[in-house]
Every structure is written in structure tokens, then in C-alpha cells.
Design an enzyme around this catalytic site. Structure first.
Site, short mmCIF file in Angstrom:
data_model
loop_
_atom_site.label_atom_id
_atom_site.label_comp_id
_atom_site.label_asym_id
_atom_site.label_seq_id
_atom_site.Cartn_x
_atom_site.Cartn_y
_atom_site.Cartn_z
N GLU A 171 0.83 -1.21 0.00
CA GLU A 171 0.00 0.00 0.00
C GLU A 171 0.87 1.26 0.00
OE1 GLU A 171 -1.72 -2.61 3.37
OE2 GLU A 171 0.14 -2.51 2.20
N GLU A 230 10.43 -32.51 -1.80
CA GLU A 230 10.75 -33.14 -3.09
C GLU A 230 11.01 -34.64 -3.00
OE1 GLU A 230 12.89 -31.79 -6.27
OE2 GLU A 230 12.74 -29.66 -5.85
N TRP A 285 16.75 -39.19 -15.85
CA TRP A 285 15.69 -38.23 -15.48
C TRP A 285 14.37 -38.86 -15.87
CZ3 TRP A 285 17.16 -34.05 -12.87
CH2 TRP A 285 18.47 -33.62 -13.00
N ALA A 322 10.54 -41.27 -1.23
CA ALA A 322 9.28 -41.89 -0.88
C ALA A 322 9.01 -41.84 0.62
CB ALA A 322 9.27 -43.34 -1.37
N GLY A 323 10.06 -41.98 1.43
CA GLY A 323 9.87 -41.95 2.88
C GLY A 323 9.42 -40.61 3.37
N THR A 380 17.49 -39.84 0.56
CA THR A 380 17.72 -39.15 -0.71
C THR A 380 18.97 -38.28 -0.63
OG1 THR A 380 15.37 -39.12 -1.25
CG2 THR A 380 16.74 -37.48 -2.32
N ALA A 407 7.98 -38.21 1.56
CA ALA A 407 6.65 -37.93 1.02
C ALA A 407 5.58 -38.64 1.84
CB ALA A 407 6.60 -38.37 -0.44
N ALA A 416 14.26 -50.06 -10.34
CA ALA A 416 14.42 -50.92 -9.17
C ALA A 416 15.78 -50.74 -8.51
CB ALA A 416 14.22 -52.38 -9.57
#
Length: 332
Positions: free
Chosen positions: A60, A260, A179, A263-264, A205, A266, A173
Site C-alpha cells: 500500500e 521433493e 531423469w 518416498a519416505g 535421498t 513424502a 528398481a
């Protein structure tokens, strides 16, 4: 308090788009957008503003100062968040700045849940004889989602990103994952990183890939977020450790976290119901016997599937080269 006028929602949507320029450099303050409009049946934008780096000046104040040094008699100010009602060492209360400029109307996108303002900003404007309209519109809420989540839930807003094959795998696997998606999707991810205060990966990761977790888009490198690792192990150098997903509530000055993987991490954030937005990048490939995107989410049992329904609402989708992108909002 006055009623919204024809066109207020469209102008507010424009102010909300302007507010996106503020994030995340304005942290710890919210990213706010403001438009000052001329009088008459066909108003024109006379000045615009958005919250600047480190949170000051506010939107503002910038818009009002840009036009005639702060005077705005007879004009209309659209601002995505209620003007603050508390002064600080860094500047005066915005509601007082606006009141001194004396616009005829102030249209506000969202009431500020900060207890230092929380309606007091509106009250002061009305006491100054200014007509105030509160829209509570979706565009402003979306542009302020990080800030509103922090104020209402006491923690940063969390976005979970998953890059998947058509059959739901994030890697082969043997763990190979670079990628899965193409150049366009990866550039989109970097743009999302640039909009967040912090980026998080799991300890596995981090140890396996040592990801850079930065922004590699030309001109946006300085927007690389704070790096977080979810782990109970040894603290890696150069990052902040989070032991449990709920610990993000203790991060100082962080309004948004971009999770990001892997799997663990997430699965942990989903199981703790701390994900507010889900970003799915899906590549047109089939992996088969690969690593799955998610582990257990605690939905086992006869009623598990029932609890999985109704949690997510699709909010956006687009094509990124050969890959697809879909965003989902958590329904709370």
C-alpha cells in the site's frame, strides 16, 4: 462497511497476480499486492505496489507513494490483505498511511488473521471516513496461502512434489531416477523452488544423491530456498535438519516448504496430514518393477479406502512438453 462494486473482483485478481512478485523475497512478511485506481466509470491504474524484499515497504505504501507522493483523494485502493494496524521500527501502520492519503474507497481481498490487525485496520479506515469493502475472494486467498496457513495452522504451508512414471514409480528398481521427466518439467520444478522459502528431502535421498536443492533458472539463482533434510541421523553440513514432519512449525521465518522426496519423506508428510498442495509430474513412460512413489500412509483396514476419498481437489493442470502436470489442493 460498503458492498463490493462491479469490477472489484477483477481488479483484485490483478492485484493478487501482482503480489506473486513479492514471494518469497518478502519473508517473513506476507506477499501483498495493491492497485490505486482513478475515479470515474472507466478507472485506470494510477499506481501499483507489492511487498518488497525482507517485508518493507508494504504494498500500500509503495502504491500511494508512487502517485503524487501519497495523496489519493477520490480514488480507490485495491489491496489483497487488510492494511496492518501495528507500527514497527521499520515503518508506520499501513492503515494510518492509507487513512492519511484519504482515498474514497479501499477494497480488501482478505481480512488479516494477525491479532495485531484482525479487523482493526478496517476499523481505523472507516473511522477516517473511508468506504471499505471486504471481498474475501479466492484470488487473494490463493496469493496469500502461505501466510494464511502459517497464521491459521501455526506452521508453514507444505507442497509435495512427485515426478512419476505412468505406473506410479519414481525410479528404477536399482534406484536410478535421472531423469524421469523432460526439460520443460524440470524447469517448471525450478520455478516452483524459487517460489518457496525452504526445500526438503529425506535423509536417504540426501545420502544417496547429494542433491543441490537450488534454483538453476537464469536470473532466479538468488531465490534458491533454505535446504532442509528430514532425518534423525547425523546432521549434514550446510543444511537444516528436521527430525519429524511436525518440526517444520519451529522453522524461523519460513512460510512455505517444498517437499521433493524421496518416498519416505513424502509418505511421512502425507501420513501426518501436513501436505496442503500436491504437485504431480507424470512422464509417458512405464517402468514396471521400480521404486514406488509412496510407502504406507496408515490407511490399512476395512475403512481405509473410505478415508482416502474426498481429501484432494484438482486445481490446475497443463502439459509440459511430453509430460503432464497436475496440482491438487487439500480439502480441509
Amino acid at each position: 462497511m460498503g458492498a463490493p462494486a462491479t469490477g472489484d473482483e477483477a481488479w483484485m485478481a490483478a492485484a493478487a497476480r501482482l503480489a506473486l512478485r513479492a514471494r518469497p523475497l518478502c519473508r517473513p512478511n506476507p506477499g501483498v499486492g495493491a492497485l490505486l485506481l482513478s475515479e470515474g466509470e472507466r478507472p485506470r491504474v494510477m499506481a501499483r505496489g507489492w511487498t518488497r524484499e525482507s517485508g518493507r515497504p508494504h504494498a500500500e505504501a509503495i502504491a500511494l507513494e508512487a502517485f503524487a507522493g501519497g495523496g489519493a483523494k477520490g480514488m480507490t485502493l485495491h489491496v489483497t490483505l487488510e492494511p496492518c494496524a501495528h507500527a514497527s521500527k521499520r515503518g508506520p501502520a499501513c492503515c494510518d498511511v492509507v487513512a492519511d492519503a484519504a482515498p474514497a474507497r479501499v477494497v480488501i481481498g482478505q481480512r488479516d488473521p494477525d491479532p495485531r490487525t484482525a479487523g482493526e485496520g478496517i476499523a481505523r479506515l472507516e473511522r477516517a471516513g473511508i468506504d471499505v469493502a471486504l471481498l474475501d475472494d479466492a484470488a487473494s486467498a490463493a496469493s496469500l496461502a502461505d501466510y494464511l496457513t502459517l497464521r491459521r495452522l501455526g506452521r508453514p504451508r507444505v507442497t509435495l512434489k512427485l515426478a512419476l512414471s505412468l505406473d506410479g514409480c519414481i525410479a528404477l528398481a536399482d534406484g536410478t531416477s535421472q531423469w524421469i521427466t523432460g526439460d520443460e518439467a524440470r524447469a517448471h520444478v525450478h520455478a516452483m523452488r524459487a517460489r518457496h522459502d525452504a526445500i526438503l528431502v529425506g535423509g536417504g535421498t540426501w545420502r544417496a544423491d547429494r542433491p543441490r536443492l537450488d534454483v538453476r533458472l537464469r536470473g532466479l539463482e538468488e531465490r534458491s530456498p533454505q535446504r532442509l533434510v528430514l532425518t534423525r541421523g547425523v546432521k549434514p553440513d550446510g543444511v537444516t535438519v528436521v527430525n519429524e514432519p511436525a518440526d517444520i512449525a519451529d522453522l524461523d521465518g519460513v512460510l512455505s516448504v517444498y517437499v521433493e522426496g524421496g518416498a519416505g519423506a513424502a509418505s511421512a508428510f502425507l501420513e501426518a496430514d501436513l501436505v496442503d498442495e500436491l504437485h504431480l509430474y507424470r512422464a509417458p513412460i512405464v517402468i514396471g518393477d521400480g521404486l514406488r512413489a509412496l510407502g504406507s500412509l496408515g490407511l490399512d483396514g476395512p475403512d481405509g479406502l473410505e478415508h482416502a476419498h474426498g481429501r484432494w481437489r484438482r486445481s490446475y493442470c497443463c502439459q509440459l512438453g511430453s509430460d503432464s502436470f497436475t496440482a491438487y489442493q487439500r480439502v480441509r
